[in-house]
Design a protein around this motif. Structure first.
Motif, PDB file in Angstrom:
ATOM      1  N   SER A 104       1.246  -1.446   0.162  1.00 27.84           N
ATOM      2  CA  SER A 104      -0.020  -0.140  -0.252  1.00 27.84           C
ATOM      3  C   SER A 104       0.521   1.443   0.083  1.00 27.84           C
ATOM      4  N   ILE A 105       2.010   1.300   0.563  1.00 28.38           N
ATOM      5  CA  ILE A 105       2.651   2.471   0.722  1.00 28.38           C
ATOM      6  C   ILE A 105       3.726   2.619   0.009  1.00 28.38           C
ATOM      7  N   VAL A 106       3.922   0.943  -0.787  1.00 30.57           N
ATOM      8  CA  VAL A 106       4.381   1.551  -2.543  1.00 30.57           C
ATOM      9  C   VAL A 106       3.376   1.270  -3.690  1.00 30.57           C
ATOM     10  N   ASP A 107       2.753   0.967  -4.072  1.00 35.10           N
ATOM     11  CA  ASP A 107       1.265   1.676  -4.669  1.00 35.10           C
ATOM     12  C   ASP A 107       0.888   2.804  -4.751  1.00 35.10           C
ATOM     13  N   GLU A 108       0.606   3.434  -3.453  1.00 33.25           N
ATOM     14  CA  GLU A 108      -0.293   4.263  -2.774  1.00 33.25           C
ATOM     15  C   GLU A 108       0.800   5.304  -3.155  1.00 33.25           C
ATOM     16  N   SER A 109       1.789   5.795  -2.314  1.00 35.40           N
ATOM     17  CA  SER A 109       2.731   7.078  -1.707  1.00 35.40           C
ATOM     18  C   SER A 109       4.098   6.934  -2.052  1.00 35.40           C
ATOM     19  N   PRO A 110       4.101   6.421  -3.197  1.00 37.71           N
ATOM     20  CA  PRO A 110       5.428   5.969  -3.768  1.00 37.71           C
ATOM     21  C   PRO A 110       6.508   6.205  -3.837  1.00 37.71           C
ATOM     22  N   ASN A 111       6.383   8.666  -3.776  1.00 40.95           N
ATOM     23  CA  ASN A 111       7.410   9.560  -3.392  1.00 40.95           C
ATOM     24  C   ASN A 111       7.058   9.892  -2.415  1.00 40.95           C
ATOM     25  N   HIS A 112       6.695   9.052  -0.927  1.00 39.84           N
ATOM     26  CA  HIS A 112       6.943   9.752   0.141  1.00 39.84           C
ATOM     27  C   HIS A 112       8.772   8.897   1.126  1.00 39.84           C
ATOM     28  N   PRO A 113       9.184   9.424   2.011  1.00 41.09           N
ATOM     29  CA  PRO A 113      10.616   8.856   1.735  1.00 41.09           C
ATOM     30  C   PRO A 113      10.296   7.688   2.115  1.00 41.09           C
ATOM     31  N   MET A 114       9.605   6.440   3.098  1.00 41.26           N
ATOM     32  CA  MET A 114       9.894   5.461   3.908  1.00 41.26           C
ATOM     33  C   MET A 114       9.122   4.782   2.483  1.00 41.26           C
ATOM     34  N   ALA A 115       8.938   4.902   0.644  1.00 42.18           N
ATOM     35  CA  ALA A 115       8.450   4.002   0.121  1.00 42.18           C
ATOM     36  C   ALA A 115      10.136   3.181  -0.442  1.00 42.18           C
ATOM     37  N   PRO A 116      11.104   3.352  -0.528  1.00 47.21           N
ATOM     38  CA  PRO A 116      11.662   2.282  -1.172  1.00 47.21           C
ATOM     39  C   PRO A 116      12.407   1.706   0.320  1.00 47.21           C
ATOM     40  N   TYR A 117      11.770   2.363   1.480  1.00 50.50           N
ATOM     41  CA  TYR A 117      11.961   1.211   2.938  1.00 50.50           C
ATOM     42  C   TYR A 117      11.068  -0.215   2.617  1.00 50.50           C
ATOM     43  N   ALA A 118       9.753   0.491   2.931  1.00 50.15           N
ATOM     44  CA  ALA A 118       8.937  -0.723   1.870  1.00 50.15           C
ATOM     45  C   ALA A 118       8.611  -1.121   1.079  1.00 50.15           C
ATOM     46  N   ALA A 119       9.118  -0.812  -0.061  1.00 48.95           N
ATOM     47  CA  ALA A 119       9.427  -1.995  -1.211  1.00 48.95           C
ATOM     48  C   ALA A 119      11.135  -2.581  -1.567  1.00 48.95           C
ATOM     49  N   TYR A 120      11.789  -2.146  -0.197  1.00 53.21           N
ATOM     50  CA  TYR A 120      12.564  -3.739   0.492  1.00 53.21           C
ATOM     51  C   TYR A 120      11.957  -4.885   1.485  1.00 53.21           C
ATOM     52  N   GLN A 121      11.081  -4.342   2.024  1.00 57.03           N
ATOM     53  CA  GLN A 121      10.160  -5.084   3.195  1.00 57.03           C
ATOM     54  C   GLN A 121       9.549  -5.460   2.303  1.00 57.03           C
TER      55      GLN A 121
END
Length: 135
Positions: free
Chosen positions: A63-80
């Motif tokens: 949900s973070i990666v898809d809905e908030s891809p520009n959020h600073p936490m998105a890369p971390y979320a994608a890694y997880q």
């Protein structure tokens, strides 16, 4: 964007988000409602990941990666998310997510992320080997 989740309180647009038990023992019902704010999703994803609930963690991180891809936490979320995919046996999806992380890291090129880039590249190699062996 190296983030270390620790037992602490972070102020966000959604209000305070507690990582770990609240220091005063205050219940955090808003964190279990599925409120879509990225920091809340990150908290819920991290909790599910720690409990090896890969499907729930996958849903939260996605949900973070898809809905908030520009959020600073998105890369971390994608890694997880990549690790959730791998733990669910979908190494093709894990490779896709790790490639996204590597791309973000290379595009940003900040030196403090060199260790994370190195780890992401090692994980990419690992996920590809799992894909090649059919695991």
């Amino acid at each position: 964007w190296i983030y270390h989740i620790e037992d602490t309180i972070h102020l966000t647009e959604a209000g305070p988000v507690v990582f770990g038990p609240h220091p005063k023992g205050i219940p955090q019902p808003e964190l279990s409602t599925g409120y879509p704010h990225p920091e809340v999703q990150l908290r819920l994803g991290a909790e599910a990941f720690a409990q090896r609930d890969w499907e729930t963690a996958q849903r939260r991180f996605r949900s973070i990666v898809d809905e908030s891809p520009n959020h600073p936490m998105a890369p971390y979320a994608a890694y997880q998310l990549a690790w959730c995919e791998a733990n669910l046996g979908d190494h093709r999806a894990a490779v896709k997510e790790i490639r996204r992380v590597v791309g973000w890291l290379r595009d940003e090129g900040r030196p403090e992320e060199a260790v994370t880039l190195k780890e992401a590249l090692m994980d990419l190699k690992h996920f590809r080997s799992q894909l090649d062996t059919g695991r």
